[in-house]
Design a protein around this motif. Sequence first.
Motif, short mmCIF file in Angstrom:
data_model
loop_
_atom_site.label_atom_id
_atom_site.label_comp_id
_atom_site.label_asym_id
_atom_site.label_seq_id
_atom_site.Cartn_x
_atom_site.Cartn_y
_atom_site.Cartn_z
N GLU A 183 -9.72 2.03 7.01
CA GLU A 183 -10.04 0.62 7.26
C GLU A 183 -10.39 0.36 8.72
O GLU A 183 -10.90 -0.72 9.05
N PRO B 271 -12.38 0.21 12.17
CA PRO B 271 -13.82 0.18 12.50
C PRO B 271 -14.23 1.43 13.25
O PRO B 271 -13.42 2.06 13.94
N SER C 259 -11.70 -0.96 18.99
CA SER C 259 -11.07 -2.18 18.51
C SER C 259 -11.24 -3.30 19.54
O SER C 259 -11.24 -3.06 20.75
N ASP D 129 0.84 -1.20 0.00
CA ASP D 129 0.00 0.00 0.00
C ASP D 129 0.87 1.25 0.00
O ASP D 129 0.57 2.24 -0.67
N GLU E 58 -11.34 -13.49 12.19
CA GLU E 58 -12.01 -12.41 11.48
C GLU E 58 -11.41 -11.03 11.76
O GLU E 58 -11.89 -10.02 11.26
N THR E 59 -10.33 -10.98 12.57
CA THR E 59 -9.71 -9.70 12.89
C THR E 59 -9.13 -9.08 11.62
O THR E 59 -8.36 -9.71 10.90
N SER E 60 -9.50 -7.84 11.37
CA SER E 60 -9.04 -7.15 10.16
C SER E 60 -7.77 -6.36 10.44
O SER E 60 -7.41 -6.10 11.60
N ARG E 61 -7.13 -5.96 9.36
CA ARG E 61 -5.94 -5.13 9.47
C ARG E 61 -6.27 -3.79 10.15
O ARG E 61 -5.51 -3.29 10.99
N GLY E 62 -7.41 -3.21 9.79
CA GLY E 62 -7.82 -1.95 10.39
C GLY E 62 -8.07 -2.06 11.88
O GLY E 62 -7.81 -1.12 12.65
N GLU E 63 -8.58 -3.22 12.32
CA GLU E 63 -8.82 -3.43 13.75
C GLU E 63 -7.50 -3.46 14.52
O GLU E 63 -7.40 -2.93 15.62
#
Length: 503
Positions: A333, A335, A339, A315, A369-374
């Motif tokens: 990204e 939430p 978090s 990125d 399910e943990t996202s990069r943004g989280e």
Amino acid sequence: MSLLGVDVGTSGCKSVVFSETGTILASAYQEYDFQAAQPGWAELDSNEVWENIQQTIHAAASQTTSDPIKAVCASSCGEAVVPVSEDRQILGASLLNFDVRGLDYVNELRHKFDAETFYQVNGNTIGNNYTLPKLLWIRDHQPELYARTYKFLHWGSFVPFMLGSEPSIDFSLANRSLLFDLERETWSETIAQQTDIDLTKLPVTVPSGTVIGAVDSKIARQLGLPPNIPIVAGAHDQCSNAVGCGVIKEGFAMYGMGTFICIVPVFHQRKDPQLMLERGLNTEHHAAPGAYVSFIYNDGGSLVKWFRDTFARLDKQRAQQEGYEVYDHLFAEMPERQSKVMVLPHFSVTGPPQFLTDSCGLMAGLKLETSRGEILKGIIEGATFYIKECVNALPATGTEIQDFRAVGGGSKSDTWIQISADILGRPFIRPKITEAGALGAAIMAGAGCGIFASVQEGVAAMVQLDKAFEPDMKKHEAYQRRFEIYQKTWPLLREYLQELAAE
């Protein structure tokens, strides 16, 4: 007439030319990385950084030939020093505050000096993040370098010296060495004698805003500066940041969002040493005369940069190619809610109140399910929780904060500022110029050369406030509950994380 402010940080340097009303006329920035030849080491290549500084000065100065620069001033990161010869040659690398070299001397220093007595003199608690342990390491492990060195210069005094000034250092930067006497406003002969440090290897101490020389004609030609313009003594970058956002009176605090997240409250009388020591809070001269500051900090900015370089390398490359800001993309990204990832931000040496050197970072609550943004939001929240512990302890020392002034690279993000306001439950105000370190240096340059009668007059002329961020009190209450969970993390895992860090 214009004013040049140079700001040298741990991970980059910038040179900015301002008008007398605070408008940016030209700006240049160079990023660099520290070197780590061995685990735990962290040093800057002094020659590389000096080349970068010269490039930024030349780039900024070349854009302002129609509005000649009247004076120059530099601010810098606090503890790292550069060894130089009398003929202005760089002799070695610059050890950063989180370099482990010097750690072996800390216990010896703590046994040698009573904590409260030492604090009365210097205003700091002894730790390896300061200059003194590094100088002791150089003296004992690089004796030839120590013997050859004419002066050890903090970056804020190194830049003026290389431009042509006599070797000088302002009170705020001198204080970061552990060798400075706050009341006498000079080097402490007592501390130097008991640690066998040669004070002749340190520059003379002066107040911020003092004219300390003039730009040498040869270097002026090389960098595109007017010859013989005044060089003015700057300040520790956090003090310069505070000046650059108008934090020069009690009741306000600068909230720096750079490599380090750093809160700088202002007070006009020294606080009770015992109350300050209990909370790990230091006392340092402000760049504004007649004031003191303290620092509450951690390396939260470095953690966000680490996240970018580790989880978003592609990125970053794409953003550079297509010309957009990668952090905007990454923050989008995150939430909206808190978090679910709890982060203990012990990735390197921590700040007050504990100054941990034997822990390591922790991420808890990860799921498939943990996202990069989280994860990114958890990092920002964890770093802010660490800061919150000290902010909550400030009123007991007699220091109250009405609002925070957000500056530095991270303050460009509305999202990051709002998270900070929601966690701390205080209003945040962002000035129009967030490059506050360079602006603070320019204000000091203007006061030193006579454009302004004082730093206060310079602040009134050059600092303009922009956007206010009010805390969402419902989110603040939710963060309070999350903070209580955070506070349990370190006590529960202390021994385990110390054992893990020792591996």
